[in-house]
Motif scaffolding. Sequence first.
Motif, PDB file in Angstrom:
ATOM      1  N   PRO A 172      26.888  37.293  64.688  1.00 14.78           N
ATOM      2  CA  PRO A 172      26.963  36.420  63.550  1.00 14.78           C
ATOM      3  C   PRO A 172      28.046  37.124  62.643  1.00 14.78           C
ATOM      4  CG  PRO A 172      25.015  37.575  63.101  1.00 14.78           C
ATOM      5  CD  PRO A 172      25.319  38.065  64.420  1.00 14.78           C
ATOM      6  N   ARG A 173      28.814  36.485  61.795  1.00 13.19           N
ATOM      7  CA  ARG A 173      29.515  36.986  60.804  1.00 13.19           C
ATOM      8  C   ARG A 173      28.704  37.410  59.611  1.00 13.19           C
ATOM      9  NH1 ARG A 173      35.033  35.884  60.867  1.00 13.19           N
ATOM     10  NH2 ARG A 173      35.693  35.744  63.090  1.00 13.19           N
ATOM     11  N   VAL A 174      29.007  38.736  59.181  1.00 13.72           N
ATOM     12  CA  VAL A 174      28.046  39.584  58.308  1.00 13.72           C
ATOM     13  C   VAL A 174      28.816  39.733  57.278  1.00 13.72           C
ATOM     14  CG1 VAL A 174      26.932  41.602  57.903  1.00 13.72           C
ATOM     15  CG2 VAL A 174      26.920  40.745  60.104  1.00 13.72           C
ATOM     16  N   ILE A 175      28.056  39.279  55.677  1.00 13.47           N
ATOM     17  CA  ILE A 175      28.433  39.322  54.582  1.00 13.47           C
ATOM     18  C   ILE A 175      27.677  40.446  53.885  1.00 13.47           C
ATOM     19  CG2 ILE A 175      28.756  38.282  52.433  1.00 13.47           C
ATOM     20  CD1 ILE A 175      29.323  35.644  54.131  1.00 13.47           C
ATOM     21  N   LEU A 176      28.126  41.235  53.185  1.00 11.58           N
ATOM     22  CA  LEU A 176      27.373  42.140  52.079  1.00 11.58           C
ATOM     23  C   LEU A 176      27.677  41.789  50.849  1.00 11.58           C
ATOM     24  CD1 LEU A 176      25.668  44.640  51.367  1.00 11.58           C
ATOM     25  CD2 LEU A 176      27.501  46.159  51.669  1.00 11.58           C
ATOM     26  N   ASN A 177      26.741  41.379  49.973  1.00 16.24           N
ATOM     27  CA  ASN A 177      26.954  41.129  48.280  1.00 16.24           C
ATOM     28  C   ASN A 177      26.096  42.247  47.663  1.00 16.24           C
ATOM     29  OD1 ASN A 177      27.240  39.301  46.049  1.00 16.24           O
ATOM     30  ND2 ASN A 177      25.005  39.543  45.943  1.00 16.24           N
ATOM     31  N   TYR A 178      26.748  42.696  46.743  1.00 16.19           N
ATOM     32  CA  TYR A 178      25.996  43.755  45.649  1.00 16.19           C
ATOM     33  C   TYR A 178      26.396  43.526  44.552  1.00 16.19           C
ATOM     34  CZ  TYR A 178      30.629  45.918  46.476  1.00 16.19           C
ATOM     35  OH  TYR A 178      31.972  46.106  46.417  1.00 16.19           O
ATOM     36  N   ARG A 179      25.808  44.297  43.366  1.00 17.40           N
ATOM     37  CA  ARG A 179      26.075  44.328  41.989  1.00 17.40           C
ATOM     38  C   ARG A 179      25.791  45.749  41.438  1.00 17.40           C
ATOM     39  NH1 ARG A 179      21.729  40.758  38.416  1.00 17.40           N
ATOM     40  NH2 ARG A 179      23.029  40.537  36.373  1.00 17.40           N
TER      41      ARG A 179
ATOM     42  N   HIS B 202      31.805  49.012  56.738  1.00 16.55           N
ATOM     43  CA  HIS B 202      32.233  48.459  58.051  1.00 16.55           C
ATOM     44  C   HIS B 202      33.402  47.380  58.008  1.00 16.55           C
ATOM     45  CE1 HIS B 202      31.255  47.124  62.013  1.00 16.55           C
ATOM     46  NE2 HIS B 202      30.081  47.871  62.214  1.00 16.55           N
ATOM     47  N   PRO B 203      34.120  47.672  59.113  1.00 19.47           N
ATOM     48  CA  PRO B 203      35.386  46.809  58.919  1.00 19.47           C
ATOM     49  C   PRO B 203      34.981  45.161  59.468  1.00 19.47           C
ATOM     50  CG  PRO B 203      35.529  48.265  61.043  1.00 19.47           C
ATOM     51  CD  PRO B 203      34.232  48.767  60.077  1.00 19.47           C
ATOM     52  N   ASN B 204      33.755  45.232  60.033  1.00 15.64           N
ATOM     53  CA  ASN B 204      33.227  43.803  60.559  1.00 15.64           C
ATOM     54  C   ASN B 204      32.366  43.198  59.664  1.00 15.64           C
ATOM     55  OD1 ASN B 204      35.068  43.513  62.493  1.00 15.64           O
ATOM     56  ND2 ASN B 204      33.520  44.671  64.163  1.00 15.64           N
ATOM     57  N   VAL B 205      32.432  43.608  58.215  1.00 20.21           N
ATOM     58  CA  VAL B 205      31.476  42.992  57.489  1.00 20.21           C
ATOM     59  C   VAL B 205      32.617  42.636  56.224  1.00 20.21           C
ATOM     60  CG1 VAL B 205      29.567  43.658  55.673  1.00 20.21           C
ATOM     61  CG2 VAL B 205      29.606  44.555  58.090  1.00 20.21           C
ATOM     62  N   CYS B 206      31.992  41.417  55.628  1.00 19.79           N
ATOM     63  CA  CYS B 206      32.958  40.863  54.385  1.00 19.79           C
ATOM     64  C   CYS B 206      32.178  41.433  53.168  1.00 19.79           C
ATOM     65  CB  CYS B 206      32.982  39.478  54.570  1.00 19.79           C
ATOM     66  SG  CYS B 206      33.795  38.759  52.972  1.00 19.79           S
ATOM     67  N   HIS B 207      32.667  41.921  52.349  1.00 20.64           N
ATOM     68  CA  HIS B 207      32.251  42.418  51.058  1.00 20.64           C
ATOM     69  C   HIS B 207      32.519  41.662  49.777  1.00 20.64           C
ATOM     70  CE1 HIS B 207      32.914  46.081  53.755  1.00 20.64           C
ATOM     71  NE2 HIS B 207      31.550  46.114  53.590  1.00 20.64           N
ATOM     72  N   VAL B 208      31.412  41.262  49.066  1.00 16.96           N
ATOM     73  CA  VAL B 208      31.662  40.768  48.048  1.00 16.96           C
ATOM     74  C   VAL B 208      30.534  41.270  46.686  1.00 16.96           C
ATOM     75  CG1 VAL B 208      30.267  38.802  48.458  1.00 16.96           C
ATOM     76  CG2 VAL B 208      32.251  38.151  47.104  1.00 16.96           C
ATOM     77  N   SER B 209      30.975  40.872  45.529  1.00 17.06           N
ATOM     78  CA  SER B 209      30.081  41.252  44.523  1.00 17.06           C
ATOM     79  C   SER B 209      29.521  40.162  43.610  1.00 17.06           C
ATOM     80  CB  SER B 209      30.753  42.370  43.800  1.00 17.06           C
ATOM     81  OG  SER B 209      31.464  42.214  42.883  1.00 17.06           O
ATOM     82  N   PHE B 210      28.582  40.438  42.878  1.00 20.87           N
ATOM     83  CA  PHE B 210      28.069  39.642  41.979  1.00 20.87           C
ATOM     84  C   PHE B 210      29.121  39.421  40.669  1.00 20.87           C
ATOM     85  CE2 PHE B 210      26.398  39.303  37.318  1.00 20.87           C
ATOM     86  CZ  PHE B 210      25.548  38.066  37.467  1.00 20.87           C
ATOM     87  N   GLU B 211      29.867  40.466  40.331  1.00 20.38           N
ATOM     88  CA  GLU B 211      30.905  40.610  39.175  1.00 20.38           C
ATOM     89  C   GLU B 211      31.888  39.658  39.564  1.00 20.38           C
ATOM     90  OE1 GLU B 211      28.073  43.946  38.703  1.00 20.38           O
ATOM     91  OE2 GLU B 211      29.423  43.374  40.497  1.00 20.38           O
ATOM     92  N   GLU B 212      32.186  39.426  41.011  1.00 13.96           N
ATOM     93  CA  GLU B 212      33.468  38.605  41.369  1.00 13.96           C
ATOM     94  C   GLU B 212      32.905  37.196  41.262  1.00 13.96           C
ATOM     95  OE1 GLU B 212      35.833  41.249  44.595  1.00 13.96           O
ATOM     96  OE2 GLU B 212      33.822  40.747  44.968  1.00 13.96           O
ATOM     97  N   LEU B 213      31.798  37.006  42.131  1.00 11.45           N
ATOM     98  CA  LEU B 213      31.390  35.534  42.211  1.00 11.45           C
ATOM     99  C   LEU B 213      30.861  34.796  40.856  1.00 11.45           C
ATOM    100  CD1 LEU B 213      29.205  35.878  45.615  1.00 11.45           C
ATOM    101  CD2 LEU B 213      31.494  34.707  45.182  1.00 11.45           C
ATOM    102  N   VAL B 214      30.538  35.443  39.956  1.00 10.30           N
ATOM    103  CA  VAL B 214      29.672  34.907  38.763  1.00 10.30           C
ATOM    104  C   VAL B 214      30.822  34.091  37.987  1.00 10.30           C
ATOM    105  CG1 VAL B 214      29.637  36.853  37.142  1.00 10.30           C
ATOM    106  CG2 VAL B 214      28.013  35.295  37.031  1.00 10.30           C
ATOM    107  N   GLY B 215      31.844  34.473  37.801  1.00  7.88           N
ATOM    108  CA  GLY B 215      32.889  34.038  37.393  1.00  7.88           C
ATOM    109  C   GLY B 215      32.696  33.890  35.604  1.00  7.88           C
TER     110      GLY B 215
END
Length: 344
Positions: free
Chosen positions: A175-182, A250-263
């Motif tokens: 599957p496509r892997v996503i890592l979200n953090y804060r 990891h190059p095959n993981v999409c990284h995103v953060s709370f600070e980005e997504l919360v708007g």
Amino acid sequence: MSGLPFPGQAVLHGKGATQVSSERVFVISPRKSGTHLVQELLVHLGYRVYGEPVPPDGGRPAFSIRERIEMAERFLDPDEFAALDHVRDREAFIRTTDEAWLQLAWAWQTRLAVAPLAHVEAIAPEARFGPKMRPEIWTAPFSSTPAGMSWIFHSVDVWRMDNTFLAEWVNTGSPRVILNYRDPRDVLVSLVDFFSRSNGLRFLRYPESAVFGPVLESMEDYGKKLDYALSDPRMPLLSDFESAISFLHHPNVCHVSFEELVGPQGGGTRTAQLAAVKRVADWLEHDIDPASVADCLFNPQSFTLNKGRTGRWRETFSPDHVERFEARFGHLLDSFGYARGAAR
């Protein structure tokens, strides 16, 4: 077959070509890192949700008769499957295939080395005492699970995962892997609020709720709550974040953060939010207008949302809390790219 896309499938338009979006998504999001934001994004992209968060109605697993038949034929014991008749007894068919899904999901929790879930369906008796299943439930590839699903967990141990899953991921990219953090400091504040039940939530997750809730509820002073959270070695911050570090670069993981997504509603910026939505959508091969989705991410009705703001640690940490946090968790700040510094 109608030719309509299954949930989680999208048609991408470009130079006359048709492309199918990623069928399965695996999300790692440490507790209180804004998991609901990722969940809302995935639901708006058409995925159904299984795992830690309590999804909105539109994101709950819901399978067609065809999907149920395929799942039952693949994983139910042959005699159990032979006894099913979705025409003659639709109610029994739905009940049995619901139980088969829960057992399949339960098996994958084990195979993925996921920390025990709080999700109510995952601990229901039906998940363990349903119909008899084929042994293949423990060996089949992840690609045999229902399409259009996003599997969202707070803490996984890649070093204990089923190696066949890892081989499938390495060899197929699915599957496509996503890592979200804060920011871990905001996570600690949110954990204190969550376990103190100061947000009015009665959400049980054992063994944490048996210990952290009563302890923190018994303390009146917020500073003392933070003192306790910083001193109890089992407070679920270090374990979640340290298990996520393996996926961070990891190059095959999409990284995103709370600070980005919360708007802007949570102290972030519109620019960062749109960029993050587009990054995740591109990763999952969805052609969308980021603005049409970003406006829906911050959901005050989300089951576990409390304040949903960035930088709350600056309002609650004393200089001593800052010093103690950096002494114990400073490596997490460094690893995840958050600057060390003083509170207000």
